[in-house]
Each structure stands twice: as C-alpha cells, then as structure tokens.
Design an enzyme around this catalytic site. Structure first.
Site, PDB file in Angstrom:
ATOM      1  N   GLU A  28     -29.770  38.658  26.241  1.00 42.80           N
ATOM      2  CA  GLU A  28     -29.291  37.321  26.590  1.00 42.80           C
ATOM      3  C   GLU A  28     -29.171  37.225  28.113  1.00 42.80           C
ATOM      4  OE1 GLU A  28     -28.462  34.242  25.340  1.00 42.80           O
ATOM      5  OE2 GLU A  28     -27.705  33.785  27.352  1.00 42.80           O
ATOM      6  N   GLN A  29     -29.645  36.096  28.656  1.00 41.35           N
ATOM      7  CA  GLN A  29     -29.644  35.944  30.114  1.00 41.35           C
ATOM      8  C   GLN A  29     -28.228  35.817  30.696  1.00 41.35           C
ATOM      9  OE1 GLN A  29     -31.818  32.359  31.040  1.00 41.35           O
ATOM     10  NE2 GLN A  29     -30.354  31.025  30.035  1.00 41.35           N
ATOM     11  N   ARG A  59     -18.797  24.767  19.037  1.00 37.80           N
ATOM     12  CA  ARG A  59     -19.892  25.738  19.220  1.00 37.80           C
ATOM     13  C   ARG A  59     -19.414  27.101  19.710  1.00 37.80           C
ATOM     14  NH1 ARG A  59     -25.299  22.828  19.820  1.00 37.80           N
ATOM     15  NH2 ARG A  59     -25.973  24.890  20.421  1.00 37.80           N
ATOM     16  N   TYR A  91     -16.194  13.437  15.349  1.00 42.76           N
ATOM     17  CA  TYR A  91     -15.669  14.181  14.197  1.00 42.76           C
ATOM     18  C   TYR A  91     -14.748  15.289  14.694  1.00 42.76           C
ATOM     19  CZ  TYR A  91     -19.931  16.930  15.311  1.00 42.76           C
ATOM     20  OH  TYR A  91     -20.933  17.627  15.950  1.00 42.76           O
ATOM     21  N   ASP A  93     -34.884  26.550  18.449  1.00 46.43           N
ATOM     22  CA  ASP A  93     -35.401  25.533  19.376  1.00 46.43           C
ATOM     23  C   ASP A  93     -36.644  26.005  20.131  1.00 46.43           C
ATOM     24  OD1 ASP A  93     -33.438  23.750  18.694  1.00 46.43           O
ATOM     25  OD2 ASP A  93     -32.629  23.505  20.717  1.00 46.43           O
TER      26      ASP A  93
HETATM   27  C1  LIG Z   1     -26.456  16.291  21.624  1.00 46.06           C
HETATM   28  C2  LIG Z   1     -26.895  17.317  20.611  1.00 46.06           C
HETATM   29  C3  LIG Z   1     -26.244  17.409  19.380  1.00 46.06           C
HETATM   30  C4  LIG Z   1     -26.670  18.342  18.417  1.00 46.06           C
HETATM   31  N1  LIG Z   1     -26.017  18.414  17.221  1.00 46.06           N
HETATM   32  C5  LIG Z   1     -26.430  19.299  16.275  1.00 46.06           C
HETATM   33  C6  LIG Z   1     -25.762  19.392  15.000  1.00 46.06           C
HETATM   34  O1  LIG Z   1     -24.779  18.683  14.747  1.00 46.06           O
HETATM   35  N2  LIG Z   1     -26.239  20.285  14.083  1.00 46.06           N
HETATM   36  C7  LIG Z   1     -27.307  21.103  14.343  1.00 46.06           C
HETATM   37  O2  LIG Z   1     -27.691  21.892  13.467  1.00 46.06           O
HETATM   38  N3  LIG Z   1     -27.944  21.041  15.542  1.00 46.06           N
HETATM   39  C8  LIG Z   1     -27.532  20.175  16.505  1.00 46.06           C
HETATM   40  N4  LIG Z   1     -28.158  20.134  17.717  1.00 46.06           N
HETATM   41  C9  LIG Z   1     -29.291  21.049  17.971  1.00 46.06           C
HETATM   42  C10 LIG Z   1     -28.800  22.458  18.298  1.00 46.06           C
HETATM   43  O3  LIG Z   1     -27.895  22.395  19.364  1.00 46.06           O
HETATM   44  C11 LIG Z   1     -29.969  23.377  18.669  1.00 46.06           C
HETATM   45  O4  LIG Z   1     -30.998  23.200  17.746  1.00 46.06           O
HETATM   46  C12 LIG Z   1     -29.512  24.852  18.662  1.00 46.06           C
HETATM   47  O5  LIG Z   1     -28.613  25.090  19.717  1.00 46.06           O
HETATM   48  C13 LIG Z   1     -30.711  25.784  18.780  1.00 46.06           C
HETATM   49  O6  LIG Z   1     -30.261  27.120  18.774  1.00 46.06           O
HETATM   50  P1  LIG Z   1     -31.156  28.248  19.430  1.00 46.06           P
HETATM   51  O7  LIG Z   1     -30.384  29.530  19.244  1.00 46.06           O
HETATM   52  O8  LIG Z   1     -32.538  28.165  18.942  1.00 46.06           O
HETATM   53  O9  LIG Z   1     -31.224  27.878  20.979  1.00 46.06           O
HETATM   54  P2  LIG Z   1     -30.039  27.791  22.075  1.00 46.06           P
HETATM   55  O10 LIG Z   1     -28.766  27.347  21.448  1.00 46.06           O
HETATM   56  O11 LIG Z   1     -30.582  26.983  23.197  1.00 46.06           O
HETATM   57  O12 LIG Z   1     -29.880  29.292  22.546  1.00 46.06           O
HETATM   58  C14 LIG Z   1     -30.853  29.939  23.343  1.00 46.06           C
HETATM   59  C15 LIG Z   1     -30.223  31.152  24.011  1.00 46.06           C
HETATM   60  O13 LIG Z   1     -31.228  31.845  24.748  1.00 46.06           O
HETATM   61  C16 LIG Z   1     -30.758  32.156  26.044  1.00 46.06           C
HETATM   62  N5  LIG Z   1     -31.937  32.211  26.925  1.00 46.06           N
HETATM   63  C17 LIG Z   1     -32.684  31.191  27.376  1.00 46.06           C
HETATM   64  N6  LIG Z   1     -33.690  31.644  28.153  1.00 46.06           N
HETATM   65  C18 LIG Z   1     -33.568  33.002  28.186  1.00 46.06           C
HETATM   66  C19 LIG Z   1     -34.293  34.027  28.830  1.00 46.06           C
HETATM   67  N7  LIG Z   1     -35.367  33.772  29.607  1.00 46.06           N
HETATM   68  N8  LIG Z   1     -33.895  35.313  28.626  1.00 46.06           N
HETATM   69  C20 LIG Z   1     -32.804  35.611  27.847  1.00 46.06           C
HETATM   70  N9  LIG Z   1     -32.064  34.655  27.253  1.00 46.06           N
HETATM   71  C21 LIG Z   1     -32.442  33.374  27.405  1.00 46.06           C
HETATM   72  C22 LIG Z   1     -29.801  31.021  26.362  1.00 46.06           C
HETATM   73  O14 LIG Z   1     -28.885  31.389  27.385  1.00 46.06           O
HETATM   74  C23 LIG Z   1     -29.123  30.790  25.012  1.00 46.06           C
HETATM   75  O15 LIG Z   1     -28.028  31.655  24.829  1.00 46.06           O
HETATM   76  C24 LIG Z   1     -27.752  19.210  18.704  1.00 46.06           C
HETATM   77  C25 LIG Z   1     -28.402  19.129  19.941  1.00 46.06           C
HETATM   78  C26 LIG Z   1     -27.985  18.190  20.885  1.00 46.06           C
HETATM   79  C27 LIG Z   1     -28.698  18.108  22.195  1.00 46.06           C
END
Ligand SMILES: Cc1cc2nc3c(=O)[nH]c(=O)nc-3n(C[C@H](O)[C@H](O)[C@H](O)COP(=O)(O)OP(=O)(O)OC[C@H]3O[C@@H](n4cnc5c(N)ncnc54)[C@H](O)[C@@H]3O)c2cc1C
Length: 394
Positions: free
Chosen positions: A30-31, A104, A213, A291
C-alpha cells in the site's frame, strides 16, 4: 504460491483476507504510510455483507455500522416525505444478510484487523508501486523508492487511477458527466433532534439530489449531494470544497438540507467521469480487481461491494484451480459480465435521478410510485443482491 497485491483499500484487503483464509501467502503493498480511508460512508448491500460474514468479519462490521430502519424520499423544497418500498430495512428478511451503512475507516479497520490476525506481516505500508515485470513464472513489482517485491501473481487493486491497469492497457477513455458529488460526515449531535433518525433519505429535486444515512450505530450521518451542470473534473477522495459553495448549490432547498450542510466540518468533492467496462482485465500472471478494472459511477452503490465480491472469487479460483494463469482467467471470466452490467447500469442511472418532473410534488409523487414500486425495486436489485459467492461457477 505467493500473491502480491498492489493497493490496500477495501478491495485489496478483502482479497488478502480471502486468500489467507485459503492458506495462500499474500503481501499487500500500500502506498500510504498508514492504512486509512477517506472519512465518508459506504453502503454495503447484502451481497457484500454475505462475503464479510463468510470471511469472519461480518459480526465486527455489524457492531460498528448501521442497519437503517426505513427509507424516505423527500421533496427538495417543501420537505414532503414518502415512504417507498425499501429493500434496505428488509434486506435480511429478503436476502438473508443485512444491508450495512458503514463509515469507511471503520470498515477498513475491521478488514485490517482480520488480515493482521491471519498474518501479521502481510501488509507493507509506504510502498508505492510504479511498474511490474513478468518473466517465466515470476512477477516483480517495483516501487518508487527503488525497492521490489517478487511473487507468483500480481493483483492490481490500486483503485481508479491504477498503475497496474495503465501498464497493461493504457488509460481508458473517460467521459465527464457534468456532475459532481459533495461528501461530508456529520457528528449526529450537531444536527437538530428531528434529524437524529436511523433512516436513509433521498432528497429529490430538479438537477440535483441528496442522499443521507446514519453510520456507526447512529453516531454519524453521511451526506452525499449530487449536482449537475458543473465544470470541475477531479476524481479524488481528498479534494476539498467550500461550505458556502455547497450551500449555494442547494439554494432554495429545504432547511433540513441546509442544517446538514452547515454541520459538515470539511466538505469534499468528487467529479463523476463515466467509463465503459474494460473488455480484458489481466494478462499472464497479472490481474486487476475493484476500481482498477471496473471503475463506476456510484449510482448503484456497488463499487466497493463488487470489489469485495472480486476478492472472494479470486481466492476461490486460485485455490480451486491448480495452475496460476488459468485460475486468473477463470476469475476474470466469472466476474467480467456481472461487473460490466453494474457499470452500465450505474451510467444509465445517472440521468434517472435528475428527472425534471421532480421539481414539483405531483411529479415527485408519480416518480416515487413508479420507480419505488416493489416490483421495480426488486427488478433493479435482485440480480445484484442474490449473488452467492460460494456457489457461482468459477
Ligand atoms: C461519492 C461516492 C460514493 C460511493 N458510494 C459507494 C457505496 O455506497 N457503496 C459501494 O459499494 N461503493 C461506493 N462507491 C465506490 C467505492 O468507493 C469504490 O468502488 C471502492 O472504494 C473501490 O475499492 P478499491 O479497493 O478497488 O479501490 P480504492 O478504495 O481506491 O483503494 C485503492 C488503494 O490502492 C492504493 N494505491 C493506489 N495507487 C497505488 C500504488 N501505485 N501503489 C500502492 N498502492 C496504491 C490506494 O492508496 C488505496 O488504498 C462510491 C464512490 C464514490 C465516489
């Protein structure tokens, strides 16, 4: 087998936990210097809650989240309220698992504690990945500080701006929707008494809406305000906005909305860019998750939930299929269509929420009767919420 995961967000940590539970060695890189999530709420629908219970963190998450008692739709100017059919309050009864609304950082904390309990050395912080190399049956991940990590498999769980995805496929085209989300978390005691309720509320109006909520057993209230017709295009968890501007964006809206805005310490902003689903996720011994491979607009509240499902199915594929590369392709095949349907559905929902008929009470009443009728709601969500990560074919 050793799996390297780039990114310790909700997706990366769920994948790590699911892999550790199946006896697979994992390193999460993790960065950030400390595992942290932006202060915002997230909805975890029953398909995600099922995974959390399967991984042994369901009780911990239940203890720090909320199960909303009801849902309300309210009209932007008069505050008139309707109680529509609600899948959230009836989630456990209909789908067998609760629908959580959770802060979160609390969710990430529960996942982190479970990962560290399973393997105290699994999470490596301050490791910003910048590139990877595959050769033969090894993958090497390089970090910006010059360090490297080596494993059999690399999972890019590094979010919407994923460097793993960029190295594999370049930057996918993104279309700015002209919308942004204002986000804020409010200590409940700062709100007027009549807003201290365990009720999820959607305020509808012309060209914008608000969702709020409760979180953390009702100690906090999550606020999301979506506004269209803007020209600001930054997708970031940390971009701050100005409270005065947020008040102005909701000019003419009900006093309850402004009471909430006034109680937000720091409003954040996130611009909405839409992308088409990625046709191919991985290559060789590298794959993507969350994502990084299915960035989505949040109009189905499924981005994090789908990342949670990805993690479980990835672990199933890697433990059930003996060879690494076929296992990764099977994981991708199992997940691609479902997540693509979610991304397309969220793109389509963007316009559904901002219908001009929501400007007045008659139009809004007709909208609620039409869009929130039980069969409509079930048609929108049953396919998502009934997904069973244990039994879907991999
Ligand atoms: C306004 C809003 C509301 C939302 N509401 C919901 C909801 O109610 N329910 C739901 O299911 N989803 C919701 N989402 C979507 C959800 O937030 C994302 O889909 C989710 O956070 C994706 O998780 P992830 O682990 O794939 O990515 P992230 O949460 O983005 O985590 C990525 C991680 O990788 C790390 N990282 C990035 N680049 C590097 C690198 N080069 N090297 C090492 N580490 C790195 C980051 O620091 C981070 O810790 C919402 C999004 C938004 C914008």
């Amino acid at each position: 087998m050793k799996v390297l995961i780039a990114g310790g967000g909700i997706g990366g940590l769920t994948a790590a936990l699911a892999l550790l539970k199946r006896g697979i060695e994992v390193e999460v890189h993790e960065q950030a210097q400390a595992l942290r999530e932006v202060g915002a709420g997230v909805q975890i629908s029953p398909n995600g809650a099922r995974v959390l219970y399967e991984l042994g963190v369901g009780e911990a998450v239940a203890a720090i989240s909320c199960e909303n008692e009801a849902k309300e739709i309210r009209l932007w100017n008069t505050g008139e309220a309707w109680s529509p059919f609600d899948v959230v309050a009836r989630s456990a009864e209909i789908y067998g698992y609760p629908y959580f609304t959770v802060y979160r950082p609390d969710l990430l904390g529960a996942l982190e504690a479970a990962v560290r309990a399973a393997d105290p050395g699994c999470i490596r912080l301050g490791r910003k990945a910048e590139a990877f190399e595959q050769s033969g049956d090894r993958v090497v991940l390089r970090f910006t500080d010059g360090g490297t990590a080596e494993g059999d498999i690399l999972v890019g769980a590094d979010g919407i701006h994923s460097i793993v995805r960029r190295q594999l496929w370049g930057e996918p085209a993104a279309r700015f929707t002209g919308m942004l989300a204002w986000r804020g978390v409010i200590p409940m005691e700062r709100l007027p008494r009549h807003l201290h309720r365990m009720v999820g509320t959607n305020w509808v109006g012309p060209g914008r809406h608000v969702v709020h909520y409760p979180l953390r057993r009702g100690e906090l209230m999550n606020f999301v305000g979506v506004v269209e017709g803007v020209d600001w295009q930054v997708e970031s968890w940390t971009a701050q906005g100005d409270r005065g501007e947020l008040h102005r964006d909701y000019e003419g809206w009900h006093a309850d909305v402004h009471s909430m805005i006034a109680a937000i310490e720091t409003p954040f902003r996130w611009a909405f860019l839409a992308r088409d689903p990625l046709p191919v996720w991985g290559q060789g011994r590298v794959t993507l998750l969350g994502d990084a491979c299915h960035p989505t607009l949040p109009f189905m509240a499924q981005g994090a939930v789908q990342a949670i499902e990805d993690g479980f199915i990835l672990a199933r594929a890697l433990s059930e299929i003996p060879s690494a590369e076929p296992a990764l392709r099977r994981y991708e095949d199992a997940r691609r269509d479902r997540t693509a349907r979610m991304v397309r559905g969220s793109n389509e929902n963007a316009t559904r929420f901002h219908n001009p008929e929501l400007a007045h009470a008659e139009g809004a009443a007709a909208y609620v009767a039409r869009e929130f009728a039980e069969e409509k709601v079930r048609a929108r969500y049953d396919w998502l919420f009934t997904y069973d990560v244990n039994t879907v074919p991999v």
